[in-house]
Design an enzyme around this catalytic site. Sequence first.
Site, PDB file in Angstrom:
ATOM      1  N   ASP A 134       0.852  -1.193   0.000  1.00 62.74           N
ATOM      2  CA  ASP A 134       0.000   0.000   0.000  1.00 62.74           C
ATOM      3  C   ASP A 134       0.885   1.239   0.000  1.00 62.74           C
ATOM      4  O   ASP A 134       2.031   1.192   0.466  1.00 62.74           O
ATOM      5  CB  ASP A 134      -0.869   0.038   1.275  1.00 62.74           C
ATOM      6  CG  ASP A 134      -2.070  -0.898   1.201  1.00 62.74           C
ATOM      7  OD1 ASP A 134      -2.312  -1.501   0.141  1.00 62.74           O
ATOM      8  OD2 ASP A 134      -2.773  -1.010   2.228  1.00 62.74           O
ATOM      9  N   MET A 135       0.347   2.366  -0.489  1.00 58.17           N
ATOM     10  CA  MET A 135       1.121   3.610  -0.433  1.00 58.17           C
ATOM     11  C   MET A 135       0.517   4.510   0.643  1.00 58.17           C
ATOM     12  O   MET A 135      -0.701   4.696   0.687  1.00 58.17           O
ATOM     13  CB  MET A 135       1.127   4.306  -1.791  1.00 58.17           C
ATOM     14  CG  MET A 135       2.163   5.385  -1.899  1.00 58.17           C
ATOM     15  SD  MET A 135       3.856   4.811  -1.578  1.00 58.17           S
ATOM     16  CE  MET A 135       4.311   4.180  -3.190  1.00 58.17           C
ATOM     17  N   ARG A 184      -1.273  -0.942  -8.643  1.00 59.72           N
ATOM     18  CA  ARG A 184      -2.621  -0.452  -8.321  1.00 59.72           C
ATOM     19  C   ARG A 184      -2.604   1.073  -8.404  1.00 59.72           C
ATOM     20  O   ARG A 184      -1.785   1.725  -7.761  1.00 59.72           O
ATOM     21  CB  ARG A 184      -3.006  -0.885  -6.907  1.00 59.72           C
ATOM     22  CG  ARG A 184      -4.379  -0.346  -6.456  1.00 59.72           C
ATOM     23  CD  ARG A 184      -4.580  -0.430  -4.943  1.00 59.72           C
ATOM     24  NE  ARG A 184      -4.434  -1.777  -4.441  1.00 59.72           N
ATOM     25  CZ  ARG A 184      -4.071  -2.051  -3.178  1.00 59.72           C
ATOM     26  NH1 ARG A 184      -3.805  -1.082  -2.317  1.00 59.72           N
ATOM     27  NH2 ARG A 184      -3.945  -3.298  -2.777  1.00 59.72           N
TER      28      ARG A 184
HETATM   29  P1  FDA Z   1     -13.997   9.202  -5.403  1.00 62.08           P
HETATM   30  O1  FDA Z   1     -13.540   9.497  -4.014  1.00 62.08           O
HETATM   31  O2  FDA Z   1     -14.054  10.307  -6.387  1.00 62.08           O
HETATM   32  O3  FDA Z   1     -15.401   8.491  -5.306  1.00 62.08           O
HETATM   33  C1  FDA Z   1     -16.158   8.106  -6.451  1.00 62.08           C
HETATM   34  C2  FDA Z   1     -17.457   7.493  -5.974  1.00 62.08           C
HETATM   35  O4  FDA Z   1     -17.184   6.271  -5.294  1.00 62.08           O
HETATM   36  C3  FDA Z   1     -18.212   8.331  -4.961  1.00 62.08           C
HETATM   37  O5  FDA Z   1     -19.040   9.275  -5.582  1.00 62.08           O
HETATM   38  C4  FDA Z   1     -18.984   7.272  -4.202  1.00 62.08           C
HETATM   39  O6  FDA Z   1     -20.097   6.863  -4.966  1.00 62.08           O
HETATM   40  C5  FDA Z   1     -18.010   6.133  -4.147  1.00 62.08           C
HETATM   41  N1  FDA Z   1     -17.170   6.171  -2.930  1.00 62.08           N
HETATM   42  C6  FDA Z   1     -15.881   6.552  -2.862  1.00 62.08           C
HETATM   43  N2  FDA Z   1     -15.400   6.437  -1.588  1.00 62.08           N
HETATM   44  C7  FDA Z   1     -16.431   5.996  -0.858  1.00 62.08           C
HETATM   45  C8  FDA Z   1     -16.580   5.681   0.518  1.00 62.08           C
HETATM   46  N3  FDA Z   1     -15.595   5.801   1.414  1.00 62.08           N
HETATM   47  N4  FDA Z   1     -17.794   5.245   0.947  1.00 62.08           N
HETATM   48  C9  FDA Z   1     -18.809   5.089   0.067  1.00 62.08           C
HETATM   49  N5  FDA Z   1     -18.733   5.391  -1.254  1.00 62.08           N
HETATM   50  C10 FDA Z   1     -17.565   5.819  -1.705  1.00 62.08           C
HETATM   51  N6  FDA Z   1      -5.297   5.127  -0.975  1.00 62.08           N
HETATM   52  C11 FDA Z   1      -4.002   5.354  -0.664  1.00 62.08           C
HETATM   53  O7  FDA Z   1      -3.624   6.514  -0.445  1.00 62.08           O
HETATM   54  N7  FDA Z   1      -3.114   4.313  -0.591  1.00 62.08           N
HETATM   55  C12 FDA Z   1      -3.483   3.027  -0.855  1.00 62.08           C
HETATM   56  O8  FDA Z   1      -2.648   2.121  -0.793  1.00 62.08           O
HETATM   57  C13 FDA Z   1      -4.836   2.780  -1.207  1.00 62.08           C
HETATM   58  N8  FDA Z   1      -5.280   1.519  -1.474  1.00 62.08           N
HETATM   59  C14 FDA Z   1      -6.545   1.343  -1.990  1.00 62.08           C
HETATM   60  C15 FDA Z   1      -6.949   0.081  -2.432  1.00 62.08           C
HETATM   61  C16 FDA Z   1      -8.167  -0.075  -3.063  1.00 62.08           C
HETATM   62  C17 FDA Z   1      -8.563  -1.405  -3.580  1.00 62.08           C
HETATM   63  C18 FDA Z   1      -9.029   1.058  -3.240  1.00 62.08           C
HETATM   64  C19 FDA Z   1     -10.334   0.938  -3.953  1.00 62.08           C
HETATM   65  C20 FDA Z   1      -8.670   2.280  -2.740  1.00 62.08           C
HETATM   66  C21 FDA Z   1      -7.443   2.444  -2.108  1.00 62.08           C
HETATM   67  N9  FDA Z   1      -7.054   3.666  -1.606  1.00 62.08           N
HETATM   68  C22 FDA Z   1      -5.733   3.861  -1.262  1.00 62.08           C
HETATM   69  C23 FDA Z   1      -8.056   4.745  -1.405  1.00 62.08           C
HETATM   70  C24 FDA Z   1      -8.113   5.702  -2.574  1.00 62.08           C
HETATM   71  O9  FDA Z   1      -6.952   6.498  -2.605  1.00 62.08           O
HETATM   72  C25 FDA Z   1      -9.337   6.631  -2.492  1.00 62.08           C
HETATM   73  O10 FDA Z   1      -9.260   7.381  -1.330  1.00 62.08           O
HETATM   74  C26 FDA Z   1     -10.670   5.935  -2.519  1.00 62.08           C
HETATM   75  O11 FDA Z   1     -10.665   4.839  -3.393  1.00 62.08           O
HETATM   76  C27 FDA Z   1     -11.757   6.914  -2.986  1.00 62.08           C
HETATM   77  O12 FDA Z   1     -11.491   7.329  -4.298  1.00 62.08           O
HETATM   78  P2  FDA Z   1     -12.333   6.816  -5.571  1.00 62.08           P
HETATM   79  O13 FDA Z   1     -11.378   6.513  -6.660  1.00 62.08           O
HETATM   80  O14 FDA Z   1     -13.215   5.715  -5.189  1.00 62.08           O
HETATM   81  O15 FDA Z   1     -13.101   8.081  -6.082  1.00 62.08           O
END
Ligand code: FDA
Length: 308
Positions: A134-135, A184
């Site tokens: 993870d980052m 990722r």
């Molecule tokens: P965005 O935040 O724009 O959300 C798009 C849509 O997704 C929202 O409108 C909503 O519908 C839904 N959504 C998003 N977050 C939600 C929540 N918490 N609850 C409910 N609905 C939600 N970050 C990091 O800094 N280091 C890491 O190693 C990782 N690892 C990681 C693994 C995996 C598998 C995922 C999916 C995410 C991460 N992250 C992460 C977190 C990532 O950086 C980010 O904060 C979240 O994925 C939210 O961003 P989205 O791309 O989903 O888009």
Amino acid sequence: MLGPVLLAAARSDSIRRIVSAAPVTRPVVNRFVAGERLDESMAVVRSLAALGLEVTLDHLGEDITDPVEALRNRDAYLALAEALGAEALGARAEMSVKLSAFGQALPGGHDLALANVAPVVEAAAAAGTTVTLDMEDHTTVDSTLAILGELRQRFPQTGAVVQSYLFRTEDDCRALAGEGSRVRLVKGAYKEPAAVAFQDKREVDLAYVRCLKILMAGLGYPMIGTHDPRMVAIGQELARRGGRKLDEYEFQMLYGIREAEQLRLAAEGHRMRVYVPYGTDWYGYFMRRLAERPANMAFFLRSLATRG
Ligand code: FDA
């Protein structure tokens, strides 16, 4: 407005104590965390696998202050690798680790984290699976990528994470887009200063698309970590245009978030991996999930009000 406050709270020990001790917190945490114990997380892996989903497991823990805790975290991951091997779940479930749980922030932390994580990566390989690093916040990126480079010499399947909100990430994507490289791509979940990261959501989204284009055009294995329907659609389109087969990239989403979309993508034949956190140290992870979405905070506050 609320997001930065919650992200600051995610690193506050006093707020951690209050939120963690409140009994009403628990049901809300359960939405995002698979359980406290290994057997609970394994039950979740089995049920997700039965639905056609892949998994990456995160034994919760980060920002440790004592080398003994790093050894405990290492041992928890060794037990996890053993459990995955024993149930022959290695092909379905990999492991995600945070190097701050392995001592990265302690004095001599770079070498300490490498020494602690190496046996986990080795145990993962023995269990037929792999590890993704993870980052965390931007101060850790150089060290994490250097540790990745060391681990990949023996275990080239070790995965990396890059965050589109950082200015540097397009370059990192180019450097990481080589053959067999598992990367990722996420938007990024920490509170970062304007000197190193885009502050505007639109800029972060545009950067995500630029990074995705680089990774999808490269020779590696992109892991599209997002819940954003636009990013998912763009990922699908880039795969189609680039002639990537369904097993040459994957989508990843967090446990408890957009579950119907997870099932829809899996039913379409996509490899869909769910990030499943478990363990007692859920506070930082939970607060970042609240910070990402005001609706989650509203859900949390409503349960406080109805129970309190
Ligand atoms: P965005 O935040 O724009 O959300 C798009 C849509 O997704 C929202 O409108 C909503 O519908 C839904 N959504 C998003 N977050 C939600 C929540 N918490 N609850 C409910 N609905 C939600 N970050 C990091 O800094 N280091 C890491 O190693 C990782 N690892 C990681 C693994 C995996 C598998 C995922 C999916 C995410 C991460 N992250 C992460 C977190 C990532 O950086 C980010 O904060 C979240 O994925 C939210 O961003 P989205 O791309 O989903 O888009």
